[in-house]
Design an enzyme around this catalytic site. Structure first.
Site, short mmCIF file in Angstrom:
data_model
loop_
_atom_site.label_atom_id
_atom_site.label_comp_id
_atom_site.label_asym_id
_atom_site.label_seq_id
_atom_site.Cartn_x
_atom_site.Cartn_y
_atom_site.Cartn_z
N ARG A 156 41.60 72.31 47.86
CA ARG A 156 40.88 72.73 49.07
C ARG A 156 39.40 72.94 48.78
O ARG A 156 38.55 72.60 49.60
CB ARG A 156 41.49 74.03 49.63
CG ARG A 156 42.80 73.79 50.37
CD ARG A 156 43.56 75.07 50.59
NE ARG A 156 42.90 76.01 51.45
CZ ARG A 156 43.22 77.29 51.54
NH1 ARG A 156 44.21 77.77 50.80
NH2 ARG A 156 42.58 78.09 52.35
N ARG A 187 50.76 82.06 51.84
CA ARG A 187 50.64 80.76 52.51
C ARG A 187 50.87 79.65 51.49
O ARG A 187 50.45 79.75 50.33
CB ARG A 187 49.20 80.61 53.07
CG ARG A 187 49.10 80.90 54.54
CD ARG A 187 47.68 81.06 55.02
NE ARG A 187 46.79 79.94 54.76
CZ ARG A 187 45.53 79.88 55.20
NH1 ARG A 187 45.04 80.86 55.92
NH2 ARG A 187 44.76 78.85 54.93
N LYS A 246 36.45 84.32 56.62
CA LYS A 246 36.13 83.92 58.00
C LYS A 246 37.12 84.49 59.00
O LYS A 246 36.76 85.07 60.01
CB LYS A 246 36.13 82.38 58.14
CG LYS A 246 35.21 81.66 57.19
CD LYS A 246 35.29 80.16 57.38
CE LYS A 246 36.62 79.55 57.00
NZ LYS A 246 36.94 79.60 55.56
N ARG A 302 45.82 86.76 48.77
CA ARG A 302 46.11 86.93 50.22
C ARG A 302 47.62 86.94 50.47
O ARG A 302 48.36 86.13 49.93
CB ARG A 302 45.47 85.80 51.02
CG ARG A 302 45.89 85.84 52.49
CD ARG A 302 45.10 84.92 53.38
NE ARG A 302 44.88 83.60 52.84
CZ ARG A 302 43.94 82.77 53.26
NH1 ARG A 302 43.13 83.13 54.23
NH2 ARG A 302 43.81 81.58 52.71
N ARG A 342 34.19 70.99 60.51
CA ARG A 342 34.41 71.00 59.07
C ARG A 342 33.90 69.72 58.41
O ARG A 342 33.99 69.59 57.20
CB ARG A 342 35.91 71.09 58.84
CG ARG A 342 36.31 72.16 57.86
CD ARG A 342 37.81 72.14 57.86
NE ARG A 342 38.37 73.01 56.91
CZ ARG A 342 38.88 74.20 57.19
NH1 ARG A 342 38.79 74.68 58.40
NH2 ARG A 342 39.45 74.91 56.25
P1 AP5 Z 1 40.44 85.24 55.11
O1 AP5 Z 1 39.68 86.00 56.14
O2 AP5 Z 1 41.86 84.92 55.40
O3 AP5 Z 1 39.62 83.94 54.64
P2 AP5 Z 1 39.29 82.59 55.40
O4 AP5 Z 1 37.87 82.28 55.11
O5 AP5 Z 1 39.70 82.64 56.83
O6 AP5 Z 1 40.20 81.63 54.55
P3 AP5 Z 1 41.16 80.43 54.93
O7 AP5 Z 1 41.86 80.09 53.66
O8 AP5 Z 1 42.03 80.71 56.12
O9 AP5 Z 1 40.12 79.36 55.32
P4 AP5 Z 1 40.28 77.84 55.25
O10 AP5 Z 1 38.98 77.41 55.83
O11 AP5 Z 1 40.65 77.27 53.95
O12 AP5 Z 1 41.60 77.59 56.10
P5 AP5 Z 1 41.89 77.35 57.63
O13 AP5 Z 1 42.92 78.31 58.01
O14 AP5 Z 1 40.66 77.22 58.45
O15 AP5 Z 1 40.34 86.10 53.74
C1 AP5 Z 1 40.94 85.62 52.56
C2 AP5 Z 1 41.52 86.82 51.78
O16 AP5 Z 1 40.44 87.69 51.37
C3 AP5 Z 1 42.46 87.72 52.59
O17 AP5 Z 1 43.45 88.19 51.74
C4 AP5 Z 1 41.56 88.88 53.06
O18 AP5 Z 1 42.31 90.06 53.21
C5 AP5 Z 1 40.59 89.00 51.89
N1 AP5 Z 1 39.24 89.41 52.30
C6 AP5 Z 1 38.60 89.08 53.45
N2 AP5 Z 1 37.36 89.62 53.46
C7 AP5 Z 1 37.23 90.28 52.28
C8 AP5 Z 1 36.17 91.04 51.68
N3 AP5 Z 1 35.00 91.20 52.29
N4 AP5 Z 1 36.36 91.57 50.47
C9 AP5 Z 1 37.54 91.39 49.81
N5 AP5 Z 1 38.60 90.71 50.32
C10 AP5 Z 1 38.44 90.15 51.54
O19 AP5 Z 1 42.50 75.86 57.56
C11 AP5 Z 1 43.74 75.60 56.94
C12 AP5 Z 1 43.97 74.08 56.90
O20 AP5 Z 1 44.02 73.56 58.26
C13 AP5 Z 1 42.89 73.25 56.21
O21 AP5 Z 1 43.06 73.18 54.81
C14 AP5 Z 1 43.09 71.88 56.88
O22 AP5 Z 1 44.18 71.20 56.36
C15 AP5 Z 1 43.40 72.27 58.32
N6 AP5 Z 1 42.20 72.36 59.17
C16 AP5 Z 1 41.73 73.46 59.81
N7 AP5 Z 1 40.62 73.19 60.48
C17 AP5 Z 1 40.36 71.88 60.28
C18 AP5 Z 1 39.32 71.01 60.72
N8 AP5 Z 1 38.31 71.44 61.50
N9 AP5 Z 1 39.36 69.71 60.32
C19 AP5 Z 1 40.37 69.25 59.56
N10 AP5 Z 1 41.39 70.02 59.11
C20 AP5 Z 1 41.38 71.33 59.46
#
Ligand code: AP5
Length: 225
Positions: A166, A155, A13, A123, A84
């Site tokens: 997660r 991370r 994402k 990552r 979420r």
């Molecule tokens: P990346 O693009 O970083 O993936 P992502 O989907 O953004 O993954 P996240 O782990 O950041 O998502 P998340 O939803 O768990 O965490 P968030 O930051 O929102 O890609 C991942 C890896 O793959 C990278 O190495 C990239 O290079 C590689 N890649 C990308 N595309 C690729 C492809 N096509 N092919 C191969 N490799 C590829 O949230 C973190 C924390 O914040 C949560 O756990 C929670 O505690 C809190 N939080 C955030 N939002 C909320 C909410 N709305 N409500 C409650 N808590 C929240």
């Protein structure tokens, strides 16, 4: 136009969001990024993130409410990581009504669990905001950021035991959102198994069509029906 991008942790994402906001001049509203910033001075948030738990709905909802009310979103925004939970989605609908805003499409980056795990554990990120993958999107020099040259780090919540948690949290609390958005006809499935560029092509093609047609059709799916 305003959009939502959703999918499993590690689906890609954030990677797509960066390209989309740059390509289409949108504001990137990433709750994950906001909480990673907040955790530096907030121990409760820091613990929740490190354990893979969600931040309580009321905190997240207030944060987004304040951001939408602040304005400066005329060219549109992309929500990444929010909503979420169904509660967050319902509250978002109310907020959008108050602000007289609409969501044009919800892009669901569809990957299987195994792929999400591979993407997360490989990552590596830089404090400058750049993100890499040790196998799929490696930096030019191992362990160093291409942009600023600093050491790359993993991370805290990308460690294997937290990743499992997660994914469980996602299944229980976030997966129900798929049905929520399918009912609104905003939901668009994106094949997330492809490479970064192919996924961006899928999304941007839809956004270009959307920009031209949304005024007449009301939603993206109606255009493709
Ligand atoms: P990346 O693009 O970083 O993936 P992502 O989907 O953004 O993954 P996240 O782990 O950041 O998502 P998340 O939803 O768990 O965490 P968030 O930051 O929102 O890609 C991942 C890896 O793959 C990278 O190495 C990239 O290079 C590689 N890649 C990308 N595309 C690729 C492809 N096509 N092919 C191969 N490799 C590829 O949230 C973190 C924390 O914040 C949560 O756990 C929670 O505690 C809190 N939080 C955030 N939002 C909320 C909410 N709305 N409500 C409650 N808590 C929240």
């Amino acid at each position: 136009m305003n959009y939502i991008i959703m999918g499993l942790p590690g689906a890609g994402k954030g990677t797509q969001a960066k390209k989309i906001v740059e390509g289409f001049g949108l504001v990137h509203l990433s709750t994950g990024d906001m909480f990673r910033q907040a955790k530096k001075s907030d121990e409760v948030i820091s613990k929740l993130l490190a354990s893979g738990q969600l931040v309580p709905d009321d905190i997240v909802i207030d944060m987004i409410k304040n951001r939408l009310a602040k304005g400066n979103l005329k060219n549109g925004f992309l929500l990444d990581g929010f909503p979420r939970t169904v509660k967050q989605a319902e509250e978002l609908d109310l907020m959008l009504k108050v602000e007289n805003m609409k969501i044009a499409a919800v892009f669901f980056v569809d990957v299987c669990f195994d792929e999400a795990i591979k993407r997360i554990v490989g990552r590596r990120v830089c404090t400058c905001g750049a993100s890499y993958h040790v196998d799929f999107i490696p930096p030019k020099i191992e362990g160093k950021c291409d942009i600023c040259g600093k050491d790359l780090i993993q991370r805290d919540d990308d460690k294997e035991d937290v990743v499992k948690n997660r994914l469980e949290v996602y299944e229980k609390q976030t997966r129900p959102l798929i049905d929520y958005y399918k009912k609104t006809k905003l939901f668009v499935n994106i094949d997330g198994s492809k490479n970064e560029k192919e996924i961006f092509n899928q999304i941007s093609r839809l956004m270009i069509v959307n920009k031209i047609t949304v005024k007449n059709t009301g939603c993206l799916l109606c255009y493709f029906a």
